[in-house]
Every structure is written in C-alpha cells, then in structure tokens.
Design a protein around this motif. Structure first.
Motif, mmCIF file in Angstrom:
data_model
loop_
_atom_site.group_PDB
_atom_site.id
_atom_site.type_symbol
_atom_site.label_atom_id
_atom_site.label_comp_id
_atom_site.label_asym_id
_atom_site.label_seq_id
_atom_site.Cartn_x
_atom_site.Cartn_y
_atom_site.Cartn_z
ATOM 1 N N PRO A 1 0.760 -1.094 -0.267
ATOM 2 C CA PRO A 1 0.078 0.739 -0.138
ATOM 3 C C PRO A 1 1.122 1.365 0.136
ATOM 4 C CG PRO A 1 -0.554 -2.007 1.207
ATOM 5 C CD PRO A 1 0.844 -1.973 1.314
ATOM 6 N N SER A 2 0.389 2.744 -0.679
ATOM 7 C CA SER A 2 1.260 3.757 -0.914
ATOM 8 C C SER A 2 0.453 4.788 -0.687
ATOM 9 C CB SER A 2 1.521 4.203 -2.287
ATOM 10 O OG SER A 2 2.100 5.351 -2.047
ATOM 11 N N PRO A 3 0.074 5.820 0.567
ATOM 12 C CA PRO A 3 -0.823 6.874 0.666
ATOM 13 C C PRO A 3 -1.290 7.416 -0.907
ATOM 14 C CG PRO A 3 0.946 7.004 2.565
ATOM 15 C CD PRO A 3 1.499 5.997 1.302
ATOM 16 N N GLY A 4 -2.423 7.433 -1.169
ATOM 17 C CA GLY A 4 -3.044 7.449 -2.022
ATOM 18 C C GLY A 4 -3.452 7.274 -2.892
ATOM 19 N N ASP A 5 -2.827 5.374 -3.228
ATOM 20 C CA ASP A 5 -3.945 4.772 -3.909
ATOM 21 C C ASP A 5 -5.064 4.262 -3.361
ATOM 22 O OD1 ASP A 5 -1.393 4.262 -4.441
ATOM 23 O OD2 ASP A 5 -1.216 2.432 -3.733
ATOM 24 N N LEU B 1 -15.104 0.231 -2.314
ATOM 25 C CA LEU B 1 -14.082 1.006 -3.106
ATOM 26 C C LEU B 1 -13.363 1.961 -1.843
ATOM 27 C CD1 LEU B 1 -12.232 1.774 -5.698
ATOM 28 C CD2 LEU B 1 -14.125 3.167 -6.101
ATOM 29 N N ALA B 2 -11.847 2.386 -1.691
ATOM 30 C CA ALA B 2 -11.206 3.590 -0.804
ATOM 31 C C ALA B 2 -10.001 4.091 -1.075
ATOM 32 C CB ALA B 2 -11.395 2.136 0.529
ATOM 33 N N LYS B 3 -9.533 4.274 -0.679
ATOM 34 C CA LYS B 3 -8.253 5.221 -1.163
ATOM 35 C C LYS B 3 -7.113 4.617 0.714
ATOM 36 C CE LYS B 3 -7.427 9.419 -1.728
ATOM 37 N NZ LYS B 3 -7.532 11.098 -2.296
ATOM 38 N N VAL B 4 -6.184 4.297 0.074
ATOM 39 C CA VAL B 4 -5.497 4.594 1.765
ATOM 40 C C VAL B 4 -4.459 6.104 1.985
ATOM 41 C CG1 VAL B 4 -3.084 3.418 2.037
ATOM 42 C CG2 VAL B 4 -3.826 2.587 0.635
ATOM 43 N N VAL B 5 -4.789 5.900 3.417
ATOM 44 C CA VAL B 5 -4.850 7.332 4.071
ATOM 45 C C VAL B 5 -3.181 7.765 4.333
ATOM 46 C CG1 VAL B 5 -5.258 9.568 5.494
ATOM 47 C CG2 VAL B 5 -7.177 7.346 4.624
ATOM 48 N N ALA B 6 -2.744 6.512 5.278
ATOM 49 C CA ALA B 6 -1.401 5.919 5.325
ATOM 50 C C ALA B 6 -0.916 4.860 5.459
ATOM 51 C CB ALA B 6 -1.564 6.181 7.016
ATOM 52 N N PHE B 7 0.466 4.481 5.415
ATOM 53 C CA PHE B 7 0.653 3.292 5.128
ATOM 54 C C PHE B 7 2.400 3.665 6.041
ATOM 55 C CE2 PHE B 7 3.166 0.177 3.051
ATOM 56 C CZ PHE B 7 3.065 -0.738 4.489
ATOM 57 N N ASP B 8 2.769 2.706 6.778
ATOM 58 C CA ASP B 8 4.319 2.803 6.867
ATOM 59 C C ASP B 8 4.220 1.752 7.485
ATOM 60 O OD1 ASP B 8 4.907 3.355 9.797
ATOM 61 O OD2 ASP B 8 5.111 5.273 9.315
ATOM 62 N N ARG B 9 6.070 1.558 7.799
ATOM 63 C CA ARG B 9 6.133 0.125 7.910
ATOM 64 C C ARG B 9 5.778 -0.633 9.191
ATOM 65 N NH1 ARG B 9 11.634 -1.639 5.900
ATOM 66 N NH2 ARG B 9 11.953 -2.380 8.168
ATOM 67 N N THR B 10 5.777 0.245 9.825
ATOM 68 C CA THR B 10 5.064 0.028 11.183
ATOM 69 C C THR B 10 3.964 -0.343 11.390
ATOM 70 O OG1 THR B 10 5.342 2.463 12.137
ATOM 71 C CG2 THR B 10 7.362 1.201 12.484
#
Lengths: 230, 247
Positions: free
Chosen positions: A60-64, A118-127
């Motif tokens: 995942p990547s924010p905004g996707d 159908l959704a949008k990724v807001v936040a994601f990182d390794r942790t």
C-alpha cells in the motif's frame, strides 16, 4: 555503461549498469554498480535505471485507490482484505459522515462482512497497518459489477501511458472500469456481454504485459470480438 | 570403502557414463502451479523436485512476526514414494535439518527487510530422489522466489562436488554419494560471487577440498545459465507467440 537493451527481460542479480546512475524501482546499488532485484523488463531513462516487474505483491501507498473486502468488524472499525500482505483498517470516523453512537448504531448495518468497498489509502508505513477512507466522492460500498483480479504489477500496463489503454477499453467496451492499485478491477457495463468482453481484454493485457504494441492489438481484438457477436 | 562397486571405470567414466566434471542433464520449468504465488520444477538426472513459494503474506501464528523484516520459512519434504523403500511422510530429522540449511542458503539473497511483519513460505517437495536433492532443492526454490516477484540480491544456485574412487567429481548422484569418499554441497550467488552454503561430508585433504569447492562453483555457474533461461522462458514464449501472430 549499460549492459542490456531497453525492455529486455532481466533476472534478479543481473548487472544493469555501471557508473554514475540512479537506481530506480526494483533495482539496488552497490558502489557504482546497479543490479536488478526482480524479474522484469529493464528501462534506461536518462540517468535512471529501473526494472518493470513482471510479478509482485501489492504494497500500500498513501493516495492509492484500492478495492477491498470487509473481513471483520470491531466495535468502531472494520478490517479489510486489500490483496496485500497487510490487513487494512477502516475506522468509523473515516466511513460515516454522521456521528456514530456505539450503544445504538450497528456497524454491520453500514458495511457487513463480505461487502466490497472502493477505498483510498490514507496512511501506511513499515510500522503500522494501512488505514483506509471511504469519505470521498465516488468511494464506498460496491453494489454492482464484476470483479477481475490481476497481478498488481500489471496495473500500470492496464492503465497505460497517460491512461491510453484504460480509456480505449472504456470507449470500446462501453463499460465503467474502476481500477484498484491492488490488482482488483471492477467492471460494470450496459450488458453482461460488454462486461465479458472487458474481462477478456484485461486478462489478455495481463498475460501479454511485456510485449509491445499492446494497445492497438487489444483494440483490434475487441472490435473483432464485437463484430463476431453481432 | 567402495569395495563392492566400481564407481569409476577403466575409461575414467562414472556409473552413469559421465565424465568427472560433467553435470547430470537438467530440465527446469517456472510457474507450474497456479495456486502458489511462485513455483518451479526441476529434473536433475533422476531427481525430480517441485517448489512453491507463498508470500509475502500475513504471518500465522501472529506472534512469530518480526517487527523489522519478513519471516522466512522453508519446508523441505520428501514424498513417501520418492525413494525405493517407502519413507514415512512425517518430517524426519534429516528433512528438518535440510529445511533449515536451505532456508539459510536462501536468506542472504532475499531483501527480507522490505516486508516487515510478513512471512515468505517456501515448500520444496521431492518427488523422486537420486542424490543432490538439497542442492537441486535450493536451485528450484530460488527460481520459485524469483517467479513470485520477491526482490532478491541475486539468484541462488547450488551444486555438489565430491570424491569417488579417489577422483574428484561434480554433481554426485545417489550411489556416488553413498559409496563415495566425500560430498561437498555448495550454494552460490553467481553475480555477487558469494557462497551461502558450504558443507562437507567425508574425508578430503585441504588441497582436494579447495579443488572440490572450485569444481562445485563451476557447476553452479553452468546451472545458473539454465536457471536464467528457465525464468525468461515463461515470458519469452508468450512474446514469440504474439510476434508470430503479427507476421
């Protein structure tokens, strides 16, 4: 110095370039040497060396924009399967416009297990696990259409350069096509026949993603199929 | 040690007619299982091995997840019908050990730190065993990993060298392994020039060991070329088909 031709297939560990270059996607750098880290097609563009992967998982990547399936519900959030190694979270505050009263309202009356969204990724990182939102126009529960799954690595090819491929597909099949970056595609069209045609085309694109002149070939295939069915 | 059977004949050829520095015939195929994320199959002489890779995916059970990198799990298993006398299907001491050894041979090649809190699972199923299965197993597992689109520093290739009837030989088969004097399996990352597995069973002088290691590395390089071809074949076949259709 380059060691391959543009768009040649490379395997992990292949030495792609030596010298003052920038290591792009799916490559890694050791000293002045750039190596491939995935099976794919090598691309040299200016000083950047990158590999277009032939297969990969969705990270995942924010905004996707993604299409997911509700897997579980909690007191104030849903967990969503987005075809990724990480489970996504959709909180009530990212889903509903009105205040949510925990004592009275039932989460499953808005979205239940098994529903597609159908959704949008807001936040994601390794942790942290990815956080989704459906509080934007066009997002939300999916109520009609058909789903096609492809490898997430093929999504850029399905969209095409400046969306040329996807626009052609929409025009030729008269379907509404919503592409999730996670490799899930929603198709809804005026008739099941149109939808079937779009699915056929998408599967062909995914299979032949590494060949050239694909847009024209797919357009021709759709026209041929259409005239055969009339 | 090899009183009963002659492993090298008067012409200097081995039991299956090979020269001492010759590999067995090898056939590899990639993408043979549609339910796995990546898969590969190898036939090296009479050894036949299937490998499947799943992941990166969620870790089950959850408490095994690592916060900073992916968990790599590997299962080497021999089918009950893979050897002459039925092998009980439960993992034996040897299989558990080989699972660990293969996992550690592949680990340095994979960018595990790119997928924290996930697991990558490798399944190696030996369908027919005729020696050299730990090496062939490592070679197919690397192919399956590349097919699954898992980022790697390099492919991993493995090959054994050894000594039979006083002669240093490459790629031992079952009889040579059992009746011979020594066996040196080596896993190698050919582009980086790094060895990721090195074992020795039997007796060799220091000089013989050095020669055996070099012989095994040369074998690895030969197998590596076949490995690359197999990886590309899956996609080149489609490409050629498309191009012939256009003409």
């Amino acid at each position: 110095m380059f060691f391959f031709e543009n768009r040649q297939i490379v395997t992990p560990g292949d030495l792609l370039a030596e010298g003052d270059y920038i290591a792009g996607n799916n490559t890694y750098k050791e000293g002045f040497r750039i190596y491939a880290s995935r099976l794919g097609l090598v691309e040299y563009e200016g000083r950047t060396v990158q590999v277009v992967a032939l297969n990969s998982v969705y990270i995942p990547s924010p905004g996707d924009q993604v299409i997911g399936k509700i897997e579980d519900l909690n007191i104030n959030m849903w967990t969503v399967d987005i075809n990724s190694p990480y489970k996504a979270i959709l909180r009530v505050s990212d889903a509903l416009n009105k205040p949510f009263r925990q004592q009275k309202d039932d989460l499953s009356s808005f979205l239940d297990i098994g529903d597609l969204i159908l959704a949008k990724v807001v936040a994601f990182d390794r942790t942290i696990d990815p956080i989704l939102t459906i509080k934007e126009p066009g997002l939300g529960k999916i109520t009609q259409g058909q789903i096609v799954r492809v490898s997430p690595a093929k999504i850029p090819r399905i969209i095409g350069r400046k969306a040329s491929m996807i626009n052609m597909l929409k025009r030729e099949t008269e379907c509404k096509i919503t592409v999730g970056q996670n490799g899930i595609i929603l198709i809804s069209g005026p008739s099941p026949e149109n939808e079937r045609l779009a699915i056929l085309a998408i599967e062909k694109i995914a299979q032949e993603a590494h060949t050239s002149g694909l847009t024209d070939r797919i357009a021709e295939m759709i026209r041929r199929e259409k005239s055969a069915r009339l | 040690m090899s009183g009963k059977i002659r492993l090298i004949d008067e012409n200097g050829l081995r039991v299956d007619g090979r020269r001492p520095d010759e590999l067995r015939p090898i056939k590899m195929e990639v993408g043979v299982l549609s339910n796995a994320d990546g898969s590969a199959y190898i036939e090296q002489g009479k050894s036949k091995i299937l490998a499947a890779v799943y992941g990166p995916r969620e870790v089950h059970p959850r408490h095994l997840a690592l916060p900073d990198r992916a968990l790599l799990r590997c299962r080497y298993h021999m089918a009950p019908f893979s050897v002459e006398e039925r092998k009980p299907p439960a993992p034996s001491r040897r299989e558990i050990e080989l699972s660990k050894v293969i996992k550690e041979a592949l680990e340095p090649a994979i960018f595990l730190e790119k997928f924290p809190r996930t697991s990558i699972d490798i399944f190696i199923e030996v369908l027919q065993a005729d020696g050299g299965t730990r090496c062939a197993g490592t070679t197919v597992a690397a192919l399956a990993l590349a097919d699954a689109g898992i980022p790697m520093r390099d492919l991993v290739v493995a090959c054994a060298a050894g000594k039979v009837d006083g002669v240093l030989v490459l790629d031992l088969n079952d009889i040579e392994d059992k009746e011979g004097e020594a066996d040196v399996p080596v896993a190698y990352m050919p582009n980086l020039g790094l060895v990721s597995l090195l074992q020795m069973d039997g007796l060799l002088t220091i000089n013989e060991f050095k020669q055996a290691l070099n012989l095994a590395i040369e074998g690895c390089k030969q197998i590596y070329r076949l490995q690359k071809e197999a990886l590309k074949a899956k996609y080149l076949a489609i490409k050629e088909e498309v191009e012939t259709c256009l003409q």
